[in-house]
Every structure is written in structure tokens, then in C-alpha cells.
Design an enzyme around this catalytic site. Structure first.
Site, PDB file in Angstrom:
ATOM      1  CB  ALA A  63      -3.923  -4.505   2.301  1.00  0.00           C
ATOM      2  CD  GLU A 111       2.752  -3.999   6.022  1.00  0.00           C
ATOM      3  OE1 GLU A 111       1.735  -4.015   5.291  1.00  0.00           O
ATOM      4  OE2 GLU A 111       2.692  -4.075   7.261  1.00  0.00           O
ATOM      5  CD  GLU A 131       0.050   0.398   6.518  1.00  0.00           C
ATOM      6  OE1 GLU A 131       0.827   1.385   6.587  1.00  0.00           O
ATOM      7  OE2 GLU A 131       0.336  -0.662   5.931  1.00  0.00           O
TER       8      GLU A 131
HETATM    9  N1  CO8 Z   1      -6.782  -0.866  -2.439  1.00  0.00           N
HETATM   10  C1  CO8 Z   1      -7.777  -0.964  -3.341  1.00  0.00           C
HETATM   11  N2  CO8 Z   1      -7.768  -0.317  -4.527  1.00  0.00           N
HETATM   12  C2  CO8 Z   1      -6.712   0.457  -4.800  1.00  0.00           C
HETATM   13  C3  CO8 Z   1      -5.646   0.601  -3.903  1.00  0.00           C
HETATM   14  C4  CO8 Z   1      -5.694  -0.115  -2.679  1.00  0.00           C
HETATM   15  N3  CO8 Z   1      -4.700  -0.078  -1.780  1.00  0.00           N
HETATM   16  N4  CO8 Z   1      -4.736   1.450  -4.447  1.00  0.00           N
HETATM   17  C5  CO8 Z   1      -5.252   1.820  -5.653  1.00  0.00           C
HETATM   18  N5  CO8 Z   1      -6.429   1.216  -5.866  1.00  0.00           N
HETATM   19  C6  CO8 Z   1      -7.304   1.348  -7.040  1.00  0.00           C
HETATM   20  C7  CO8 Z   1      -8.059   2.662  -7.021  1.00  0.00           C
HETATM   21  O1  CO8 Z   1      -9.190   2.571  -6.179  1.00  0.00           O
HETATM   22  C8  CO8 Z   1      -8.411   2.827  -8.485  1.00  0.00           C
HETATM   23  O2  CO8 Z   1      -9.494   1.993  -8.783  1.00  0.00           O
HETATM   24  P1  CO8 Z   1     -10.684   2.541  -9.737  1.00  0.00           P
HETATM   25  O3  CO8 Z   1     -10.030   2.798 -11.065  1.00  0.00           O
HETATM   26  O4  CO8 Z   1     -11.662   1.407  -9.764  1.00  0.00           O
HETATM   27  O5  CO8 Z   1     -11.196   3.796  -9.118  1.00  0.00           O
HETATM   28  C9  CO8 Z   1      -7.191   2.248  -9.186  1.00  0.00           C
HETATM   29  O6  CO8 Z   1      -6.523   1.419  -8.223  1.00  0.00           O
HETATM   30  C10 CO8 Z   1      -6.217   3.300  -9.653  1.00  0.00           C
HETATM   31  O7  CO8 Z   1      -5.900   4.101  -8.533  1.00  0.00           O
HETATM   32  P2  CO8 Z   1      -6.010   5.702  -8.556  1.00  0.00           P
HETATM   33  O8  CO8 Z   1      -7.060   6.153  -9.534  1.00  0.00           O
HETATM   34  O9  CO8 Z   1      -6.172   6.153  -7.143  1.00  0.00           O
HETATM   35  O10 CO8 Z   1      -4.574   6.078  -9.120  1.00  0.00           O
HETATM   36  P3  CO8 Z   1      -3.757   7.407  -8.815  1.00  0.00           P
HETATM   37  O11 CO8 Z   1      -2.582   7.365  -9.739  1.00  0.00           O
HETATM   38  O12 CO8 Z   1      -4.625   8.591  -8.853  1.00  0.00           O
HETATM   39  O13 CO8 Z   1      -3.241   7.231  -7.296  1.00  0.00           O
HETATM   40  C11 CO8 Z   1      -2.251   6.040  -5.447  1.00  0.00           C
HETATM   41  C12 CO8 Z   1      -2.348   6.199  -6.992  1.00  0.00           C
HETATM   42  C13 CO8 Z   1      -1.617   7.302  -4.858  1.00  0.00           C
HETATM   43  C14 CO8 Z   1      -1.412   4.826  -5.169  1.00  0.00           C
HETATM   44  C15 CO8 Z   1      -3.674   5.873  -4.881  1.00  0.00           C
HETATM   45  O14 CO8 Z   1      -4.344   4.849  -5.606  1.00  0.00           O
HETATM   46  C16 CO8 Z   1      -3.690   5.476  -3.431  1.00  0.00           C
HETATM   47  O15 CO8 Z   1      -3.499   6.332  -2.581  1.00  0.00           O
HETATM   48  N6  CO8 Z   1      -3.903   4.186  -3.136  1.00  0.00           N
HETATM   49  C17 CO8 Z   1      -3.951   3.691  -1.776  1.00  0.00           C
HETATM   50  C18 CO8 Z   1      -2.558   3.554  -1.216  1.00  0.00           C
HETATM   51  C19 CO8 Z   1      -2.594   3.111   0.221  1.00  0.00           C
HETATM   52  O16 CO8 Z   1      -3.043   3.828   1.100  1.00  0.00           O
HETATM   53  N7  CO8 Z   1      -2.115   1.895   0.469  1.00  0.00           N
HETATM   54  C20 CO8 Z   1      -2.054   1.319   1.789  1.00  0.00           C
HETATM   55  C21 CO8 Z   1      -3.301   0.578   2.092  1.00  0.00           C
HETATM   56  S1  CO8 Z   1      -3.356   0.007   3.762  1.00  0.00           S
HETATM   57  C22 CO8 Z   1      -2.439  -1.399   3.769  1.00  0.00           C
HETATM   58  O17 CO8 Z   1      -1.828  -1.760   2.822  1.00  0.00           O
HETATM   59  C23 CO8 Z   1      -2.431  -2.156   5.042  1.00  0.00           C
HETATM   60  C24 CO8 Z   1      -1.602  -3.419   4.955  1.00  0.00           C
HETATM   61  C25 CO8 Z   1      -1.858  -4.317   6.128  1.00  0.00           C
HETATM   62  C26 CO8 Z   1      -3.209  -4.935   6.062  1.00  0.00           C
HETATM   63  C27 CO8 Z   1      -3.516  -5.721   7.274  1.00  0.00           C
HETATM   64  C28 CO8 Z   1      -4.959  -6.154   7.247  1.00  0.00           C
HETATM   65  C29 CO8 Z   1      -5.590  -6.346   8.548  1.00  0.00           C
END
Ligand code: CO8
Length: 257
Positions: A63, A111, A131
Site C-alpha cells: 500500500a 496480500e 507492516e
Molecule cells: N508506497 C509508496 N511508494 C513506494 C512504495 C510503497 N509501498 N514502495 C516503493 N515506492 C516508491 C519509492 O518511494 C520510490 O519512489 P521515488 O522514486 O519517487 O523515490 C519508487 O517507488 C522506487 O522505490 P525505491 O527507490 O525504494 O526502489 P528500491 O529498489 O531501492 O527498493 C523496495 C525497493 C525494497 C521495494 C522499497 O521501495 C521499499 O521498501 N518499499 C516499501 C515496501 C513496503 O514496506 N511495503 C509495505 C507497505 S505497508 C502495506 O502495504 C500495508 C497494507 C495494508 C494497508 C492497510 C491500510 C490501513
């Protein structure tokens, strides 16, 4: 429907979440587009659906963390409900759904894959529920579907530790059914979907219903539901076509929807 594309490939529908610059992260707009695309699937000509992410890197990286970072409790509840409603719709589609997991499947991405019937991964896929490290619980059904898919103990370990699972380990723990090199993933998913699509469509739908609904019931109610669906199939053109062909030692005519 800008963030989600749809392509009909014969009897198989391919849904692609396309917000590549944010690694296909799910925000309200993406969820709305996903729901609109799922609602628009023509079930009269579709026997299996594949869901994947755009690009080489991510299925869905979760998300949208930026969007969640400023949410109030009420907005969070609404966002969680929005995701859950869309994922339940996917889970309840009458036809099987395959997740073609082509990279990161984290948080909401893991999910989403769990709301599909079958997960097939590319070698670079990475699963996880990060999360707890972000100060929240999974919110799109992860605590429930991960435990139901890989067992309670392993699901608890992954969710409490925010552990990441590579494709090969995902295969070992039963999170995915198969792993392929990235450049073969879609081809293999289409093949699998084709095998499903070749079978009697009415029967396949009843099988999905029997498994999904039956797993929520006690065993007596579940086998009784199965008996109902089995007897329903006995009265269909598909069953007459297939069993008559068997008795006449020939192949059935192609099943028509
Ligand atoms: N949300 C928003 N933006 C994201 C997300 C995300 N989950 N994942 C990646 N992005 C964006 C980055 O911010 C980046 O944007 P920008 O170029 O503008 O800086 C772009 O995508 C590329 O990402 P990275 O530069 O970080 O790429 P890397 O190859 O270095 O890293 C990763 C890839 C490891 C996947 C890294 O992006 C990361 O850790 N992302 C987050 C992963 C994460 O923690 N996901 C879980 C989120 S929590 C969730 O999903 C909860 C679900 C339930 C919600 C219920 C709501 C109440």
C-alpha cells in the site's frame, strides 16, 4: 482505469497493475481502477484471470506508504475497507485467478497475491509483510490469508519479524505453486490458465466455490455443500458432453461457455 490495464487473451483475462514508478504501490486511485477493471471482466468469455504488475521489478510493493503516513484513524479504516472490498471481490470472482508475481510482493502486494487462487513467482520475487516495522498491522487481509495459506506458525513468524521470503523459499513453504525465470513467468501463467480454461467451465466454477466456501464451514456442512455443487453439475451440458464422450471412447467437444 489509468493505473490498471486489461487484456483479453482468448479465454484468459490479464490484469496489469501499472504504476511502475512507485513499484505499483496501491493508493485509493489504483484500488478504484483495479475494482473497475475486475467489475468489467466479461465472465461470459473468461475462464481464468491473471493479475500481475507492470515492469520487471515489482508485482506490488505494498500500500502507498506516503498516503498512509498522514492518514487519520477514520481514513485508515476507510482505506483498509476499500482494499479489503476489492480483494474480496477478486477472491470471490467465479473463475480462478492466478497471481503472476513478477518481483516485490510486499505488504498489500503480498496480500493481493493471497486473495488470488494460485501464486506463480518469478525468480526475483520477494514476499513479505513489513507492516510491523512501519508501526501498523497488515490491513488488507494478510493476518488472515497468510495464516490460512502457509499455516499459523510460519505466518506469525513472518508477520512478527517482517521477514522477507525469496521465491525459492516461498515455494518450499507453499506460498507459491511454482517459480520460473522472469522472462518465462507470463508464458507459464498463460499455459497454466490455458489448462484451467480447457476444463468444463461450469465445473471449475463449482470447484472454486466448494473450496472457498467449504473452508469457512465445519466439515459436515462443507461436504454437504460439495454434494450440492456436484449434483448441480450432473445436470449441465458440460457433464453430458464430457461423460458421453468418455463412454463413447472419444474426446469431448470443446466446452462452450
Ligand atoms: N508506497 C509508496 N511508494 C513506494 C512504495 C510503497 N509501498 N514502495 C516503493 N515506492 C516508491 C519509492 O518511494 C520510490 O519512489 P521515488 O522514486 O519517487 O523515490 C519508487 O517507488 C522506487 O522505490 P525505491 O527507490 O525504494 O526502489 P528500491 O529498489 O531501492 O527498493 C523496495 C525497493 C525494497 C521495494 C522499497 O521501495 C521499499 O521498501 N518499499 C516499501 C515496501 C513496503 O514496506 N511495503 C509495505 C507497505 S505497508 C502495506 O502495504 C500495508 C497494507 C495494508 C494497508 C492497510 C491500510 C490501513
Amino acid at each position: 482505469m489509468g493505473y490498471v490495464k486489461y487484456e483479453q487473451k482468448d479465454l484468459v483475462g490479464v490484469v496489469t497493475i501499472d504504476r511502475e514508478k512507485a513499484l505499483n504501490a496501491l493508493n485509493t486511485e489504483v484500488l478504484a481502477d483495479l475494482e473497475a477493471v475486475v467489475d468489467a471482466i466479461d465472465l461470459g468469455k473468461t475462464r481464468c484471470v491473471i493479475i500481475t504488475g507492470a515492469g520487471q521489478k515489482a508485482f506490488v510493493a505494498g500500500a502507498d506508504i506516503g498516503a498512509m503516513s498522514t492518514m487519520t484513524k477514520e481514513q485508515g479504516r476507510a482505506f483498509s475497507k476499500r482494499g479489503n472490498d476489492v480483494f474480496r471481490k477478486i477472491e470471490s470472482l467465479p473463475v480462478p485467478v492466478i497471481a503472476a508475481v513478477n518481483g516485490f510482493a510486499l505488504g498489500g502486494g503480498c496480500e493481493l497475491s493471497l486473495s488470488c487462487d494460485i501464486r506463480i513467482a518469478s525468480e526475483n520475487a520477494l514476499f513479505g509483510q513489513p507492516e510491523a516495522g512501519l508501526g501498523i498491522t497488515p490491513g488488507f487481509g494478510g493476518t488472515q490469508r497468510l495464516a490460512r495459506t502457509i499455516g499459523v506458525g510460519k505466518a506469525k513468524e513472518l508477520i512478527y519479524t517482517c521477514g522477507k521470503v525469496k521465491a525459492e523459499e516461498a515455494l518450499k513453504i507453499g506460498l507459491v505453486n511454482a517459480v520460473y525465470p522472469a522472462d518465462q513467468l507470463m508464458e507459464e501463467c498463460i499455459k497454466l490458465a490455458g489448462k484451467i480454461a480447457r476444463n468444463a467451465p461450469i465445473a471449475v466454477r463449482q470447484c472454486k466455490k466448494a473450496i472457498n466456501l467449504g473452508l469457512q464451514m465445519d466439515i459436515d456442512s462443507a461436504v454437504s455443500l460439495e454434494a450440492e455443487l456436484f449434483s448441480f453439475c450432473l445436470d449441465t451440458k458440460d457433464q453430458k458432453n464430457a461423460m458421453t464422450a468418455f463412454c463413447e471412447k472419444r474426446k469431448p467437444d470443446p466446452f462452450i461457455n
